[in-house]
Design a protein around this motif. Structure first.
Motif, PDB file in Angstrom:
ATOM      1  N   UNK A 195       0.811  -1.216   0.000  1.00 35.17           N
ATOM      2  CA  UNK A 195       0.000   0.000   0.000  1.00 35.17           C
ATOM      3  C   UNK A 195       0.845   1.266   0.000  1.00 35.17           C
ATOM      4  N   UNK A 196       1.953   1.264   0.722  1.00 36.03           N
ATOM      5  CA  UNK A 196       2.803   2.455   0.773  1.00 36.03           C
ATOM      6  C   UNK A 196       3.370   2.778  -0.612  1.00 36.03           C
ATOM      7  N   UNK A 197       3.810   1.733  -1.327  1.00 38.13           N
ATOM      8  CA  UNK A 197       4.328   1.934  -2.677  1.00 38.13           C
ATOM      9  C   UNK A 197       3.206   2.357  -3.619  1.00 38.13           C
ATOM     10  N   UNK A 198       2.040   1.732  -3.467  1.00 36.84           N
ATOM     11  CA  UNK A 198       0.898   2.108  -4.299  1.00 36.84           C
ATOM     12  C   UNK A 198       0.549   3.579  -4.107  1.00 36.84           C
ATOM     13  N   UNK A 199       0.581   4.051  -2.873  1.00 31.32           N
ATOM     14  CA  UNK A 199       0.255   5.445  -2.599  1.00 31.32           C
ATOM     15  C   UNK A 199       1.234   6.373  -3.308  1.00 31.32           C
ATOM     16  N   UNK A 200       2.506   5.995  -3.302  1.00 33.70           N
ATOM     17  CA  UNK A 200       3.522   6.797  -3.993  1.00 33.70           C
ATOM     18  C   UNK A 200       3.310   6.759  -5.509  1.00 33.70           C
ATOM     19  N   UNK A 201       3.028   5.564  -6.020  1.00 29.41           N
ATOM     20  CA  UNK A 201       2.776   5.422  -7.454  1.00 29.41           C
ATOM     21  C   UNK A 201       1.522   6.166  -7.880  1.00 29.41           C
ATOM     22  N   UNK A 202       0.524   6.164  -7.022  1.00 31.89           N
ATOM     23  CA  UNK A 202      -0.736   6.848  -7.341  1.00 31.89           C
ATOM     24  C   UNK A 202      -0.513   8.353  -7.498  1.00 31.89           C
ATOM     25  N   UNK A 208      -2.725  -5.187 -18.658  1.00 31.20           N
ATOM     26  CA  UNK A 208      -1.322  -5.408 -18.327  1.00 31.20           C
ATOM     27  C   UNK A 208      -1.099  -5.309 -16.814  1.00 31.20           C
ATOM     28  N   UNK A 209      -1.761  -4.365 -16.172  1.00 30.66           N
ATOM     29  CA  UNK A 209      -1.636  -4.235 -14.718  1.00 30.66           C
ATOM     30  C   UNK A 209      -2.157  -5.485 -14.021  1.00 30.66           C
ATOM     31  N   UNK A 210      -3.291  -6.015 -14.481  1.00 30.00           N
ATOM     32  CA  UNK A 210      -3.855  -7.224 -13.877  1.00 30.00           C
ATOM     33  C   UNK A 210      -2.960  -8.434 -14.133  1.00 30.00           C
ATOM     34  N   UNK A 211      -2.461  -8.536 -15.353  1.00 30.11           N
ATOM     35  CA  UNK A 211      -1.658  -9.705 -15.723  1.00 30.11           C
ATOM     36  C   UNK A 211      -0.398  -9.823 -14.863  1.00 30.11           C
ATOM     37  N   UNK A 212       0.176  -8.699 -14.492  1.00 28.16           N
ATOM     38  CA  UNK A 212       1.408  -8.711 -13.711  1.00 28.16           C
ATOM     39  C   UNK A 212       1.178  -8.442 -12.230  1.00 28.16           C
ATOM     40  N   UNK A 213      -0.096  -8.391 -11.808  1.00 26.94           N
ATOM     41  CA  UNK A 213      -0.388  -8.163 -10.399  1.00 26.94           C
ATOM     42  C   UNK A 213       0.041  -6.800  -9.905  1.00 26.94           C
ATOM     43  N   UNK A 214       0.034  -5.812 -10.778  1.00 28.05           N
ATOM     44  CA  UNK A 214       0.487  -4.475 -10.410  1.00 28.05           C
ATOM     45  C   UNK A 214      -0.674  -3.628  -9.898  1.00 28.05           C
ATOM     46  N   UNK A 215      -1.229  -4.064  -8.789  1.00 27.10           N
ATOM     47  CA  UNK A 215      -2.282  -3.318  -8.114  1.00 27.10           C
ATOM     48  C   UNK A 215      -2.192  -3.651  -6.629  1.00 27.10           C
ATOM     49  N   UNK A 216      -2.733  -2.796  -5.766  1.00 28.91           N
ATOM     50  CA  UNK A 216      -2.518  -2.959  -4.321  1.00 28.91           C
ATOM     51  C   UNK A 216      -3.292  -4.120  -3.716  1.00 28.91           C
ATOM     52  N   UNK A 217      -2.797  -4.575  -2.561  1.00 32.77           N
ATOM     53  CA  UNK A 217      -3.468  -5.652  -1.827  1.00 32.77           C
ATOM     54  C   UNK A 217      -4.809  -5.177  -1.286  1.00 32.77           C
ATOM     55  N   UNK A 218      -4.819  -3.951  -0.762  1.00 31.40           N
ATOM     56  CA  UNK A 218      -6.052  -3.414  -0.190  1.00 31.40           C
ATOM     57  C   UNK A 218      -6.966  -2.872  -1.281  1.00 31.40           C
ATOM     58  N   UNK A 219      -8.245  -2.741  -0.930  1.00 38.07           N
ATOM     59  CA  UNK A 219      -9.232  -2.282  -1.908  1.00 38.07           C
ATOM     60  C   UNK A 219      -8.967  -0.832  -2.287  1.00 38.07           C
ATOM     61  N   UNK A 220      -8.991  -0.568  -3.575  1.00 43.72           N
ATOM     62  CA  UNK A 220      -8.803   0.778  -4.103  1.00 43.72           C
ATOM     63  C   UNK A 220      -9.518   0.857  -5.442  1.00 43.72           C
ATOM     64  N   UNK A 221      -9.535   2.041  -6.022  1.00 39.35           N
ATOM     65  CA  UNK A 221     -10.159   2.201  -7.328  1.00 39.35           C
ATOM     66  C   UNK A 221      -9.455   1.340  -8.372  1.00 39.35           C
ATOM     67  N   UNK A 222      -8.131   1.265  -8.269  1.00 39.14           N
ATOM     68  CA  UNK A 222      -7.375   0.470  -9.229  1.00 39.14           C
ATOM     69  C   UNK A 222      -7.657  -1.015  -9.071  1.00 39.14           C
ATOM     70  N   UNK A 223      -7.657  -1.509  -7.833  1.00 38.81           N
ATOM     71  CA  UNK A 223      -7.911  -2.945  -7.621  1.00 38.81           C
ATOM     72  C   UNK A 223      -9.331  -3.313  -8.051  1.00 38.81           C
ATOM     73  N   UNK A 224     -10.281  -2.400  -7.870  1.00 39.33           N
ATOM     74  CA  UNK A 224     -11.650  -2.651  -8.340  1.00 39.33           C
ATOM     75  C   UNK A 224     -11.702  -2.671  -9.873  1.00 39.33           C
ATOM     76  N   UNK A 225     -10.907  -1.795 -10.505  1.00 42.26           N
ATOM     77  CA  UNK A 225     -10.903  -1.715 -11.971  1.00 42.26           C
ATOM     78  C   UNK A 225     -10.355  -2.976 -12.615  1.00 42.26           C
ATOM     79  N   UNK A 226      -9.427  -3.652 -11.919  1.00 35.52           N
ATOM     80  CA  UNK A 226      -8.840  -4.876 -12.485  1.00 35.52           C
ATOM     81  C   UNK A 226      -9.399  -6.118 -11.796  1.00 35.52           C
TER      82      UNK A 226
END
Length: 202
Positions: A12-19, A153-171
């Motif tokens: 989540x910390x990395x996701x927040x930075x990437x976001x 591509x994000x879904x295929x490589x698991x490039x989304x956060x563990x916790x629920x977010x807009x991105x994780x819902x999108x994939x």
């Protein structure tokens, strides 16, 4: 960026930075597209005309700009998340660039009708006026295809956060297997739109 969980998800910390990085790039991309749009129209006519035209076509322009901004942001997220992991593919860059170009052309091509007659291209000017909606639809469909591609591509490589977010819902749905169906449906919609446009002009 190497903070990835054992399940292959981004912490989540990395996701927040990437976001934050992605939002900045997305905002910049959307702003750049608007600047190009306004500059082309202001050059061809006036700033007032550019604003009035945007207001007239807001229901086309708004999703075009937002879709383009989302593509830029997601691609920036993907690129930064895969840095040093050899997961970013060159064809992704090509696809993103192609979608960007089509979207810009869809936004601006019909405004060339203001200047084309001045350089003796009245036929092209008439063509662009007649098929303005078709150009805009092409840009919108290309945005959808581009978004599905990057999300896949994000879904295929698991490039989304563990916790629920807009991105994780999108994939959360199998978006990585949706690209071909979306392309086929978009192509069918575009062909129908072209047929309708040609029929109305005949």
């Amino acid at each position: 960026m190497s903070d990835v969980s054992s399940a292959g998800r981004i912490g989540w910390a990395v996701h927040d930075e990437l976001r934050k990085h992605a939002l900045a790039w997305g905002f910049g991309g959307g702003t750049a597209l608007l600047i190009v749009y306004v500059s082309v129209l202001a050059f061809a006519n006036s700033l007032e005309h550019a604003i009035a035209d945007f207001e007239r076509l807001w229901y086309w322009m708004t999703p075009l700009v937002l879709g383009f901004a989302a593509q830029v942001g997601l691609f920036a997220y993907w690129r930064e998340a895969t840095r040093g992991k050899h997961l970013a593919h060159a064809h992704g860059v090509v696809a993103s660039g192609g979608t960007t170009t089509v979207s810009m052309v869809a936004c601006c091509a019909h405004h060339l009708t203001d200047v084309l007659p001045l350089i003796g291209l009245a036929g092209a000017s008439l063509f662009l006026v007649q098929y303005q909606t078709t150009f805009l639809l092409l840009g919108l469909l290309s945005n959808v295809i581009g978004l599905v591609y990057v999300l896949g591509m994000l879904r295929r490589h698991g490039l989304f956060p563990e916790r629920q977010s807009l991105l994780s819902l999108s994939v959360g749905w199998p978006v990585d297997r949706a690209l071909l169906p979306v392309i086929l449906v978009s192509a069918a919609v575009f062909v129908v739109a072209v047929i309708v446009a040609v029929t109305q002009q005949s």
